[in-house]
Motif scaffolding. Structure first.
Motif, PDB file in Angstrom:
ATOM      1  N   SER A 344       0.815  -1.213   0.000  1.00 54.86           N
ATOM      2  CA  SER A 344       0.000   0.000   0.000  1.00 54.86           C
ATOM      3  C   SER A 344       0.849   1.264   0.000  1.00 54.86           C
ATOM      4  O   SER A 344       0.328   2.370  -0.204  1.00 54.86           O
ATOM      5  CB  SER A 344      -0.926   0.009   1.227  1.00 54.86           C
ATOM      6  OG  SER A 344      -0.168   0.040   2.433  1.00 54.86           O
ATOM      7  N   ASP A 345       2.165   1.113   0.249  1.00 56.01           N
ATOM      8  CA  ASP A 345       3.064   2.268   0.209  1.00 56.01           C
ATOM      9  C   ASP A 345       3.380   2.693  -1.222  1.00 56.01           C
ATOM     10  O   ASP A 345       3.977   3.754  -1.430  1.00 56.01           O
ATOM     11  CB  ASP A 345       4.367   1.939   0.949  1.00 56.01           C
ATOM     12  CG  ASP A 345       5.022   0.660   0.438  1.00 56.01           C
ATOM     13  OD1 ASP A 345       4.311  -0.375   0.379  1.00 56.01           O
ATOM     14  OD2 ASP A 345       6.226   0.686   0.095  1.00 56.01           O
ATOM     15  N   LEU A 346       2.967   1.864  -2.194  1.00 53.65           N
ATOM     16  CA  LEU A 346       3.179   2.180  -3.605  1.00 53.65           C
ATOM     17  C   LEU A 346       1.862   2.604  -4.241  1.00 53.65           C
ATOM     18  O   LEU A 346       0.786   2.316  -3.716  1.00 53.65           O
ATOM     19  CB  LEU A 346       3.741   0.958  -4.345  1.00 53.65           C
ATOM     20  CG  LEU A 346       5.075   0.391  -3.822  1.00 53.65           C
ATOM     21  CD1 LEU A 346       5.433  -0.877  -4.584  1.00 53.65           C
ATOM     22  CD2 LEU A 346       6.184   1.435  -3.927  1.00 53.65           C
ATOM     23  N   PRO A 347       1.908   3.303  -5.377  1.00 54.35           N
ATOM     24  CA  PRO A 347       0.663   3.651  -6.074  1.00 54.35           C
ATOM     25  C   PRO A 347      -0.137   2.385  -6.390  1.00 54.35           C
ATOM     26  O   PRO A 347       0.422   1.380  -6.838  1.00 54.35           O
ATOM     27  CB  PRO A 347       1.170   4.337  -7.355  1.00 54.35           C
ATOM     28  CG  PRO A 347       2.528   4.849  -6.994  1.00 54.35           C
ATOM     29  CD  PRO A 347       3.101   3.850  -6.047  1.00 54.35           C
ATOM     30  N   GLN A 348      -1.436   2.445  -6.131  1.00 54.97           N
ATOM     31  CA  GLN A 348      -2.279   1.272  -6.287  1.00 54.97           C
ATOM     32  C   GLN A 348      -2.834   1.178  -7.709  1.00 54.97           C
ATOM     33  O   GLN A 348      -3.241   2.184  -8.308  1.00 54.97           O
ATOM     34  CB  GLN A 348      -3.420   1.301  -5.276  1.00 54.97           C
ATOM     35  CG  GLN A 348      -2.940   1.260  -3.829  1.00 54.97           C
ATOM     36  CD  GLN A 348      -2.208  -0.031  -3.510  1.00 54.97           C
ATOM     37  OE1 GLN A 348      -2.823  -1.078  -3.359  1.00 54.97           O
ATOM     38  NE2 GLN A 348      -0.869   0.035  -3.421  1.00 54.97           N
ATOM     39  N   ALA A 349      -2.853  -0.047  -8.222  1.00 53.24           N
ATOM     40  CA  ALA A 349      -3.303  -0.267  -9.601  1.00 53.24           C
ATOM     41  C   ALA A 349      -4.820  -0.278  -9.695  1.00 53.24           C
ATOM     42  O   ALA A 349      -5.404   0.308 -10.598  1.00 53.24           O
ATOM     43  CB  ALA A 349      -2.726  -1.583 -10.128  1.00 53.24           C
ATOM     44  N   GLN A 350      -5.494  -0.957  -8.749  1.00 51.04           N
ATOM     45  CA  GLN A 350      -6.949  -1.027  -8.778  1.00 51.04           C
ATOM     46  C   GLN A 350      -7.440  -1.477  -7.402  1.00 51.04           C
ATOM     47  O   GLN A 350      -6.661  -1.873  -6.556  1.00 51.04           O
ATOM     48  CB  GLN A 350      -7.434  -2.000  -9.864  1.00 51.04           C
ATOM     49  CG  GLN A 350      -6.868  -3.406  -9.712  1.00 51.04           C
ATOM     50  CD  GLN A 350      -7.310  -4.308 -10.843  1.00 51.04           C
ATOM     51  OE1 GLN A 350      -8.494  -4.576 -10.985  1.00 51.04           O
ATOM     52  NE2 GLN A 350      -6.362  -4.764 -11.668  1.00 51.04           N
ATOM     53  N   SER A 351      -8.739  -1.408  -7.218  1.00 48.19           N
ATOM     54  CA  SER A 351      -9.323  -1.716  -5.917  1.00 48.19           C
ATOM     55  C   SER A 351      -9.630  -3.207  -5.789  1.00 48.19           C
ATOM     56  O   SER A 351     -10.381  -3.771  -6.597  1.00 48.19           O
ATOM     57  CB  SER A 351     -10.614  -0.921  -5.707  1.00 48.19           C
ATOM     58  OG  SER A 351     -11.285  -1.367  -4.553  1.00 48.19           O
ATOM     59  N   ALA A 352      -9.062  -3.809  -4.764  1.00 48.58           N
ATOM     60  CA  ALA A 352      -9.352  -5.219  -4.500  1.00 48.58           C
ATOM     61  C   ALA A 352     -10.769  -5.375  -3.971  1.00 48.58           C
ATOM     62  O   ALA A 352     -11.429  -6.390  -4.208  1.00 48.58           O
ATOM     63  CB  ALA A 352      -8.345  -5.780  -3.494  1.00 48.58           C
ATOM     64  N   ARG A 353     -11.257  -4.374  -3.242  1.00 45.98           N
ATOM     65  CA  ARG A 353     -12.606  -4.467  -2.676  1.00 45.98           C
ATOM     66  C   ARG A 353     -13.664  -4.561  -3.771  1.00 45.98           C
ATOM     67  O   ARG A 353     -14.637  -5.301  -3.659  1.00 45.98           O
ATOM     68  CB  ARG A 353     -12.875  -3.266  -1.770  1.00 45.98           C
ATOM     69  CG  ARG A 353     -11.948  -3.217  -0.562  1.00 45.98           C
ATOM     70  CD  ARG A 353     -12.279  -2.072   0.383  1.00 45.98           C
ATOM     71  NE  ARG A 353     -11.298  -1.996   1.453  1.00 45.98           N
ATOM     72  CZ  ARG A 353     -11.322  -2.735   2.544  1.00 45.98           C
ATOM     73  NH1 ARG A 353     -12.303  -3.614   2.710  1.00 45.98           N
ATOM     74  NH2 ARG A 353     -10.392  -2.616   3.481  1.00 45.98           N
ATOM     75  N   ALA A 354     -13.471  -3.801  -4.830  1.00 45.92           N
ATOM     76  CA  ALA A 354     -14.427  -3.846  -5.935  1.00 45.92           C
ATOM     77  C   ALA A 354     -14.365  -5.189  -6.655  1.00 45.92           C
ATOM     78  O   ALA A 354     -15.374  -5.714  -7.122  1.00 45.92           O
ATOM     79  CB  ALA A 354     -14.152  -2.703  -6.901  1.00 45.92           C
ATOM     80  N   ARG A 355     -13.156  -5.757  -6.730  1.00 44.30           N
ATOM     81  CA  ARG A 355     -12.982  -6.982  -7.503  1.00 44.30           C
ATOM     82  C   ARG A 355     -13.440  -8.217  -6.729  1.00 44.30           C
ATOM     83  O   ARG A 355     -14.009  -9.145  -7.309  1.00 44.30           O
ATOM     84  CB  ARG A 355     -11.511  -7.127  -7.890  1.00 44.30           C
ATOM     85  CG  ARG A 355     -11.229  -8.288  -8.846  1.00 44.30           C
ATOM     86  CD  ARG A 355      -9.749  -8.344  -9.183  1.00 44.30           C
ATOM     87  NE  ARG A 355      -9.447  -9.366 -10.158  1.00 44.30           N
ATOM     88  CZ  ARG A 355      -9.358  -9.161 -11.463  1.00 44.30           C
ATOM     89  NH1 ARG A 355      -9.577  -7.947 -11.956  1.00 44.30           N
ATOM     90  NH2 ARG A 355      -9.048 -10.146 -12.291  1.00 44.30           N
ATOM     91  N   TYR A 356     -13.195  -8.235  -5.402  1.00 46.32           N
ATOM     92  CA  TYR A 356     -13.421  -9.469  -4.644  1.00 46.32           C
ATOM     93  C   TYR A 356     -14.502  -9.353  -3.571  1.00 46.32           C
ATOM     94  O   TYR A 356     -14.652 -10.236  -2.742  1.00 46.32           O
ATOM     95  CB  TYR A 356     -12.112  -9.905  -3.972  1.00 46.32           C
ATOM     96  CG  TYR A 356     -11.022 -10.247  -4.947  1.00 46.32           C
ATOM     97  CD1 TYR A 356     -11.185 -11.302  -5.848  1.00 46.32           C
ATOM     98  CD2 TYR A 356      -9.837  -9.524  -4.974  1.00 46.32           C
ATOM     99  CE1 TYR A 356     -10.174 -11.609  -6.757  1.00 46.32           C
ATOM    100  CE2 TYR A 356      -8.820  -9.838  -5.862  1.00 46.32           C
ATOM    101  CZ  TYR A 356      -8.992 -10.880  -6.751  1.00 46.32           C
ATOM    102  OH  TYR A 356      -7.998 -11.201  -7.638  1.00 46.32           O
ATOM    103  N   LYS A 357     -15.292  -8.286  -3.588  1.00 49.08           N
ATOM    104  CA  LYS A 357     -16.257  -8.081  -2.520  1.00 49.08           C
ATOM    105  C   LYS A 357     -17.325  -9.175  -2.468  1.00 49.08           C
ATOM    106  O   LYS A 357     -17.875  -9.450  -1.412  1.00 49.08           O
ATOM    107  CB  LYS A 357     -16.923  -6.717  -2.656  1.00 49.08           C
ATOM    108  CG  LYS A 357     -17.781  -6.564  -3.914  1.00 49.08           C
ATOM    109  CD  LYS A 357     -18.420  -5.181  -3.951  1.00 49.08           C
ATOM    110  CE  LYS A 357     -19.310  -5.026  -5.190  1.00 49.08           C
ATOM    111  NZ  LYS A 357     -19.962  -3.694  -5.225  1.00 49.08           N
ATOM    112  N   ASP A 358     -17.619  -9.809  -3.576  1.00 49.48           N
ATOM    113  CA  ASP A 358     -18.650 -10.848  -3.594  1.00 49.48           C
ATOM    114  C   ASP A 358     -18.049 -12.246  -3.575  1.00 49.48           C
ATOM    115  O   ASP A 358     -18.747 -13.235  -3.801  1.00 49.48           O
ATOM    116  CB  ASP A 358     -19.532 -10.692  -4.849  1.00 49.48           C
ATOM    117  CG  ASP A 358     -20.295  -9.376  -4.837  1.00 49.48           C
ATOM    118  OD1 ASP A 358     -20.685  -8.952  -3.737  1.00 49.48           O
ATOM    119  OD2 ASP A 358     -20.467  -8.788  -5.911  1.00 49.48           O
TER     120      ASP A 358
END
Length: 466
Positions: A344-358
């Motif tokens: 998380s100390d690096l720029p994030q590529a995409q949101s894991a919450r959106a991808r794996y929330k279900d």
């Protein structure tokens, strides 16, 4: 209860062997004071004989070899008279200097003077056989000694104070009340003897059923507190699994390099999180490989994942999630799982919450294993996931012993059968037989109906001197 009246006197070293400030030789039995008197000489000339000293008093003395009169050590001697002792027998403790030779020589003198070398756990076994403690309290002694965390110590202390015994006795009392009524119906079937209505008997048994259910519900938690939780850290190569292990341990344990596939074996370490021992397994990264050794490591990873009680799946938040990430998450077993989005100390590529929330993931934590930011949130997520934030409520008796769990489970099945037969108004003789079996199972927990074979197995786990 089995009552084996042991007439001999035993002695053992009750402190860990090695160099230390003090080493204690404990002597227990009818002849404890007489045997100790043969090998020690109190320096207080007004009361040189131990037999004349008050109970629970201490004197400065020399440990002396009675054969040649040579002085072995300077010691403090504590005299404790029955029944107010650990074993309810006369007890003498010789507090020597903590050197190996001084302690060992003093024990040899006690044995030569007439004592027998104590078996493992024999002092605690005598305390049980002499009625000072019951079997759950005796087992709590070894749990206290072996406690690795504060919560495990508290659970052991509760049992040592009689927390489990009180619960078992309350359960047994209800079962005995019902048994008395059922047996009265059998013994006086031809007489006009008033017994409790069927509804009241069923109510007593159902309350007992609930009580046992509540105790058994703590057993999973108890095993985790006592034995620890197996945690598999899994993920693709180079996502930061080893860095996460090091961050949780707060020290460098696993080798960390930018080269994928550095970890090829399962590295196991234990860390305490919120009072619970976590047995962390840092595993090889899962990927297709032509390297034979790496393939073996991947198989070990999959095995660790299947046998874990908690899976921490690590992904790299600074890069796009790959098909391998999706495949691994899809293969997660039906086990509590936490998705750790690392880096998380690096720029994030995409949101894991959106991808794996279900998905089957129970919680998602974003952190940096490199900086340590977010590690506390991961530890909180582990606690909440496994215990819903309540690891051990104050005053709660927790089942930490597999023997207790098995016997309670057996008693619960007996109650199910007794309740069904009572509802169907089946013969009282059959119901009474089942209730007696339940009482026997409960008595085996506290030691009221335990066999010598079971006692031997339990006390063989103890160290000599306790």
């Amino acid at each position: 209860m089995i009552r084996l009246y042991i007439n001999d006197t035993v002695a053992a070293i009750s402190t860990a062997m090695g160099e230390g400030g003090i080493g204690i030789i404990r002597i227990s039995g009818d002849d404890a004071i007489k045997i100790a008197q043969k090998i020690v000489s109190c320096r207080n000339t007004t009361a040189t004989a131990l037999e004349h000293r008050k109970s629970h008093s201490m004197c400065l003395a020399d440990v002396v070899d009675p054969v040649d009169g040579s002085r072995v050590d300077e010691a403090l001697i504590t005299v404790m008279r029955a029944p107010n002792t650990y074993t309810k027998e006369d007890v003498v403790e010789i507090n020597c200097h903590g050197g190996i030779m001084a302690v060992r020589k003093t024990l040899q003198l006690a044995l030569a003077a007439g004592a027998r070398a104590a078996d493992p756990g024999e002092f605690t076994k005598r305390a049980f056989l002499n009625g000072r403690i019951d079997l759950t309290q005796a087992e709590a002694v070894i749990d206290t000694i072996q406690s690795r965390t504060e919560i495990a110590l508290k659970a052991a202390a509760d049992q040592l104070e009689g927390g489990l015994s009180n619960n078992i006795n309350e359960i047994a009392e209800r079962v005995a009340d019902v048994l008395t009524q059922v047996e009265a119906a059998v013994d006086f079937s031809d007489e006009d003897i008033e017994t409790l209505p069927l509804t009241e008997l069923l109510d007593l048994l159902q309350k007992t059923h609930i009580h046992i259910d509540e105790l058994l519900a703590t057993a999973v938690r108890g095993r985790m507190i006592k034995e620890g939780i197996r945690v598999a850290i899994v993920g693709r190569p180079n996502v930061g699994k080893s860095s996460l292990l090091n961050a949780l341990l707060r020290r460098e344990r696993a080798i960390v390099t930018p080269i994928p596939g550095t970890t090829r074996d399962v590295i196991e370490e234990t860390v305490t999180v919120s009072g619970i021992p976590l047995i962390l397994k840092d595993t090889a990264g899962i990927r297709e490989s032509d390297d034979h050794i790496e393939r073996i490591g991947v198989e070990l990873t999959k095995k660790a994942m299947q046998t874990a009680e908690l899976v921490i799946c690590v992904v790299d938040g600074s890069n796009d999630f790959t098909e391998d990430d999706d495949a691994l998450i899809g293969e997660l077993p039906c086990t509590p799982s936490i998705l750790v989005v690392n880096k998380s100390d690096l720029p994030q590529a995409q949101s894991a919450r959106a991808r794996y929330k279900d998905n089957k993931i129970n919680a998602i934590v974003e952190l940096s294993a490199y900086t340590g930011d977010g590690i506390n949130q991961l530890e909180s997520a582990v606690e909440k996931l496994l215990f819903d934030g309540d690891i051990a409520a104050p005053g709660t008796t927790i089942i930490t012993n597999a023997r207790h769990e098995q016997l309670l489970d057996k008693a619960l099945h007996g109650l199910d059968e007794a309740i069904a037969l009572l509802r169907d108004e089946q013969p009282e003789e059959i119901i009474a037989m089942i209730l007696r079996d339940i009482l026997r199972d409960l008595g085996e927990i506290t030691g009221e109906t335990v066999t010598e074979d079971i006692l031997s197995r339990i006390f063989s786990q103890f160290c000599i001197g306790k």
